[in-house]
Design an enzyme around this catalytic site. Structure first.
Site, PDB file in Angstrom:
ATOM      1  N   CYS A  48       0.802  -1.221   0.000  1.00  0.00           N
ATOM      2  CA  CYS A  48       0.000   0.000   0.000  1.00  0.00           C
ATOM      3  C   CYS A  48       0.838   1.275   0.000  1.00  0.00           C
ATOM      4  O   CYS A  48       0.285   2.371  -0.024  1.00  0.00           O
ATOM      5  CB  CYS A  48      -0.918   0.000   1.207  1.00  0.00           C
ATOM      6  SG  CYS A  48      -1.699  -1.585   1.423  1.00  0.00           S
ATOM      7  N   HIS A  78      -2.873   7.909   6.296  1.00  0.00           N
ATOM      8  CA  HIS A  78      -3.007   6.587   5.684  1.00  0.00           C
ATOM      9  C   HIS A  78      -4.454   6.124   5.919  1.00  0.00           C
ATOM     10  O   HIS A  78      -5.079   5.617   5.007  1.00  0.00           O
ATOM     11  CB  HIS A  78      -1.985   5.629   6.288  1.00  0.00           C
ATOM     12  CG  HIS A  78      -1.985   4.285   5.654  1.00  0.00           C
ATOM     13  ND1 HIS A  78      -1.799   4.103   4.292  1.00  0.00           N
ATOM     14  CD2 HIS A  78      -2.180   3.035   6.164  1.00  0.00           C
ATOM     15  CE1 HIS A  78      -1.874   2.810   4.012  1.00  0.00           C
ATOM     16  NE2 HIS A  78      -2.106   2.146   5.120  1.00  0.00           N
ATOM     17  N   GLU A  85      -1.896   5.317  13.984  1.00  0.00           N
ATOM     18  CA  GLU A  85      -1.521   6.525  13.244  1.00  0.00           C
ATOM     19  C   GLU A  85      -1.751   7.767  14.104  1.00  0.00           C
ATOM     20  O   GLU A  85      -0.936   8.692  14.121  1.00  0.00           O
ATOM     21  CB  GLU A  85      -2.322   6.602  11.932  1.00  0.00           C
ATOM     22  CG  GLU A  85      -1.864   7.753  11.030  1.00  0.00           C
ATOM     23  CD  GLU A  85      -2.436   7.648   9.614  1.00  0.00           C
ATOM     24  OE1 GLU A  85      -3.359   6.835   9.381  1.00  0.00           O
ATOM     25  OE2 GLU A  85      -1.945   8.401   8.736  1.00  0.00           O
ATOM     26  N   LYS A 137      -9.173   7.954   1.667  1.00  0.00           N
ATOM     27  CA  LYS A 137      -9.577   6.572   1.347  1.00  0.00           C
ATOM     28  C   LYS A 137     -11.082   6.393   1.559  1.00  0.00           C
ATOM     29  O   LYS A 137     -11.686   5.487   0.995  1.00  0.00           O
ATOM     30  CB  LYS A 137      -8.826   5.579   2.230  1.00  0.00           C
ATOM     31  CG  LYS A 137      -7.379   5.344   1.790  1.00  0.00           C
ATOM     32  CD  LYS A 137      -6.760   4.171   2.526  1.00  0.00           C
ATOM     33  CE  LYS A 137      -5.326   3.935   2.073  1.00  0.00           C
ATOM     34  NZ  LYS A 137      -4.385   4.916   2.642  1.00  0.00           N
ATOM     35  N   HIS A 147      -9.352   2.060  -0.824  1.00  0.00           N
ATOM     36  CA  HIS A 147      -7.943   1.697  -0.690  1.00  0.00           C
ATOM     37  C   HIS A 147      -7.498   1.036  -1.992  1.00  0.00           C
ATOM     38  O   HIS A 147      -7.674  -0.162  -2.187  1.00  0.00           O
ATOM     39  CB  HIS A 147      -7.741   0.760   0.499  1.00  0.00           C
ATOM     40  CG  HIS A 147      -6.293   0.667   0.892  1.00  0.00           C
ATOM     41  ND1 HIS A 147      -5.265   0.994   0.028  1.00  0.00           N
ATOM     42  CD2 HIS A 147      -5.689   0.329   2.062  1.00  0.00           C
ATOM     43  CE1 HIS A 147      -4.117   0.826   0.641  1.00  0.00           C
ATOM     44  NE2 HIS A 147      -4.332   0.433   1.882  1.00  0.00           N
ATOM     45  N   PHE A 204       1.392  -2.931   4.540  1.00  0.00           N
ATOM     46  CA  PHE A 204       1.572  -4.251   5.149  1.00  0.00           C
ATOM     47  C   PHE A 204       3.051  -4.599   5.048  1.00  0.00           C
ATOM     48  O   PHE A 204       3.714  -4.289   4.055  1.00  0.00           O
ATOM     49  CB  PHE A 204       0.762  -5.301   4.368  1.00  0.00           C
ATOM     50  CG  PHE A 204      -0.651  -5.458   4.858  1.00  0.00           C
ATOM     51  CD1 PHE A 204      -1.104  -4.818   5.993  1.00  0.00           C
ATOM     52  CD2 PHE A 204      -1.533  -6.284   4.177  1.00  0.00           C
ATOM     53  CE1 PHE A 204      -2.403  -4.979   6.452  1.00  0.00           C
ATOM     54  CE2 PHE A 204      -2.837  -6.461   4.616  1.00  0.00           C
ATOM     55  CZ  PHE A 204      -3.283  -5.808   5.755  1.00  0.00           C
TER      56      PHE A 204
END
Lengths: 402, 81
Positions: free
Chosen positions: A162, A294, A305, A326, A331, A390
Site C-alpha cells: 500500500c 493513511h 496513526e 480513502k 484503498h 503491510f
C-alpha cells in the site's frame, strides 16, 4: 545544496472519475466513490468497493495496443497521459528522452495472471495465453507508460504493497535531487477486483462490508479501490526554464520499516517516518497544516496513526487537520498513496482540505481533527501524505506550497 | 478447409487486413506481424490443428507460406486425426 523538486502535473483515474477535475470535485464535495460491487464481487462476501465505472478501454487505446494492456497498465497510461498534459509536456518530446518513470504497484497484472490460471486450473487447458508474461508482469505498467509516452530514461517498477506509489514518488524525488534526471513521472496503479484477489482479501478479514469510516468508533475495516495516480516531478530549475507553473514543492520524504509484524502497524515505526520526512524537508513541525492520513479504517491502523501523530507533533497535533481520502477513493492499494499525494498537492494548490467522508463518531482512541464529512477552506502551507504498508513499510512525503 | 485458408484467416484477423490481400508469398513483416503476434497466431493454430509447433521452428518463419508448410508437415507427422 540539494536541488528542489516541484510537482508540475497530476493525473488520476479512480472511483471518483476518470480525470483529476472529477477527482478534485468529489474530494471537495466529500462524495464517496464506494458502492455495491454487484457482479464485481465475484461471489465473495466482499459487498462494497471503489470501482472505476464506465471505463471503456477502447476510448483510450487502439485494438493493436489492447491485447498487451492489463487493466492496471491501462490505468497507469491514462493517468500518466493526463499528468504529462497538465504539466504542459509532450509525449516523446526532448524532455521525455531523459525523463524517468517510476511506477508503484502492489499487485501487478493480476487480471492477466488469473485469466491464465483459470484456464489452466479450472478449465484444465494445457496452454497459457501467449501474452501472459509481458501483459501480466508487475513491471508491465511501467513499460507501457514508457512506450506510450516515449519516456526513455530510467524506468522501473517499485512494489511495497500500500506504500508503492509513495515509494515511487520518493525514488523519483531522489533521482532528481541527485541530478540524475530533471523530470520524473511517478505514481502508482492497481486493479485488484479479480476473483482470486478478492477471495484472498475476504480470507484476511480486514475488508468492511459497510463502507470505509476512518477514525470512527463504528469503523469496520478497509474498502478496496482501484485506479492510478501519477505526478510529474521536476527540478525547480527545469520547471523555471520552461516557464512551467509548479503546483507545489515535494519537499522531503521519510522512510522507515517496522521490522516487526507483517500486518500490525507500529506506532514507533510510523513516528520515525514522519520525523524523518520533516527533517529531510527541513520543516519545523509547528508549520505543518494538514496531514493526508493513511487512514485505512481498520481497527489497527487508525489508533496507531493517531498515536504516532501525537508522539511526533506533541501539542501541535491538535491543531493539525487530518483526513483520510480513502473514505472516498477507497484503498486502491499500490495506487492509493499516489492518489493521496495528488489529493495533498491539490489541497495546497486550491486551499481546500478534503474531508474524511462517511464520518459518524470518533473512536475514543482517535482524538484529532479529522475534518469530518465536509471539506474545509484553509490555506495549506505544508502538508504530509502518510502511507504505511503491510509488512511495516512506511513512507511520509512532505509537500510545501510554492 | 485447407491449412492455407485457416492460416490466412487467422493471420488476416491478427493483422486486421482482408484475407484476400494475403497469400502464401506475403511476408509477415510487411503486414505488421512481429514475433510477438506470430506467437499468438501459432498458439491458435496449435489449438485449431491439435499439433505442437516446436520452438526452433518459430525462427524460420518469414512468410505466410512458411507457416502453412510447417503446419502441414506437423499434421502429416501426427497422422490422421
Amino acid at each position: 545544496m540539494t536541488r528542489r523538486v516541484v510537482v508540475t502535473g497530476v493525473g488520476t483515474i479512480s472511483a471518483l472519475g476518470h480525470t483529476t477535475a472529477a477527482f478534485r470535485d468529489a474530494l471537495a464535495a466529500g462524495r464517496s466513490g464506494i458502492g455495491p460491487l454487484g457482479a464485481d464481487a465475484h461471489g465473495t462476501r466482499i459487498g462494497v468497493g471503489a470501482v472505476v465505472r464506465d471505463f471503456d478501454p477502447a476510448q483510450h487505446f487502439s485494438d493493436d495496443d489492447l491485447p498487451l494492456l492489463d487493466r492496471f497498465s491501462q490505468f497507469a497510461v491514462v493517468a500518466g497521459r493526463e499528468a504529462l498534459k497538465s504539466a504542459g509536456l509532450e509525449p516523446r518530446s526532448e524532455a521525455m528522452l531523459h525523463a524517468a518513470a517510476i511506477i508503484g504497484t502492489g499487485c501487478g497484472g493480476k487480471q492477466t495472471d488469473e485469466e491464465t490460471y483459470a484456464r489452466l486450473y479450472k478449465e484444465q487447458k494445457e496452454r497459457a495465453h501467449a501474452l501472459t508474461i509481458p501483459k501480466g508482469m508487475p513491471s508491465a505498467a511501467a513499460s507501457m507508460v514508457s512506450m506510450h509516452l516515449g519516456i526513455k530514461g530510467p524506468v522501473f517498477s517499485v512494489t511495497s504493497a500500500c506504500a508503492s506509489g509513495a515509494h515511487a514518488a520518493a525514488q523519483g524525488m531522489l533521482l532528481i535531487q541527485s541530478g540524475l534526471v530533471d523530470v520524473a513521472l511517478v505514481g502508482g496503479t492497481d486493479a485488484p477486483f479479480t476473483h482470486g484477489l478478492l477471495r484472498a482479501w475476504e480470507a484476511l478479514r480486514v475488508v468492511s462490508n459497510d463502507t470505509c469510516r476512518p477514525f470512527c468508533k463504528d469503523r469496520s475495516g478497509m474498502v478496496l479501490g482501484e485506479g492510478a495516480g501519477m505526478l510529474v516531478l521536476e527540478s525547480a530549475d527545469h520547471a523555471l526554464a520552461r516557464k512551467a507553473r509548479p503546483l507545489a514543492e515535494l519537499a522531503g520524504c521519510g522512510m522507515s520499516s517496522d521490522a516487526g509484524h507483517i500486518t500490525r502497524p507500529s506506532v514507533e515505526g510510523i513516528a520515525r517516518a514522519i520525523a524523518k520526512a520533516l527533517a529531510h524537508a527541513g520543516i519545523e513541525l509547528g508549520n505543518v497544516d494538514y496531514v493526508n492520513a493513511h487512514g485505512t479504517g481498520t481497527p489497527a491502523n487508525d489508533p496507531a496513526e493517531t498515536a504516532a501523530l501525537h508522539q511526533v507533533f506533541g501539542e501541535h497535533a491538535s491543531r493539525l487537520a487530518v483526513s483520510s481520502t480513502k473514505s472516498m477513493h477507497g484503498h486502491a492499494l499500490g495506487a492509493s498513496s499516489a492518489l493521496e499525494l495528488v489529493a495533498t498537492v491539490l489541497a495546497i494548490r486550491d486551499g481546500v482540505i478534503p474531508p474524511t467522508a462517511n464520518f459518524t463518531e470518533a473512536d475514543s482512541e482517535c482524538d484529532l481533527d479529522y475534518v469530518p464529512n465536509s471539506a474545509r477552506r484553509r490555506d495549506v502551507g505544508i502538508a504530509l501524505s502518510n502511507s504505511f504498508a503491510f509488512g511495516g513499510l512506511n513512507v511520509v512525503l512532505a509537500v510545501r506550497s510554492v | 478447409m485447407t491449412t492455407e485458408t485457416t492460416v490466412i484467416e487467422l493471420i488476416a484477423r491478427e493483422a486486421k487486413r482482408p484475407p484476400e490481400e494475403i497469400n502464401a508469398d506475403t511476408s509477415l513483416d510487411a503486414i505488421g506481424i512481429d514475433s510477438l503476434k506470430a506467437i499468438v497466431i501459432l498458439a491458435e493454430l496449435e489449438d485449431a490443428f491439435g499439433i505442437e509447433v516446436p520452438n526452433e521452428m518459430v525462427a524460420s518463419i518469414k512468410k505466410v507460406g512458411d507457416i502453412v508448410g510447417k503446419i502441414d508437415e506437423l499434421r502429416l507427422k501426427k497422422g490422421p486425426a
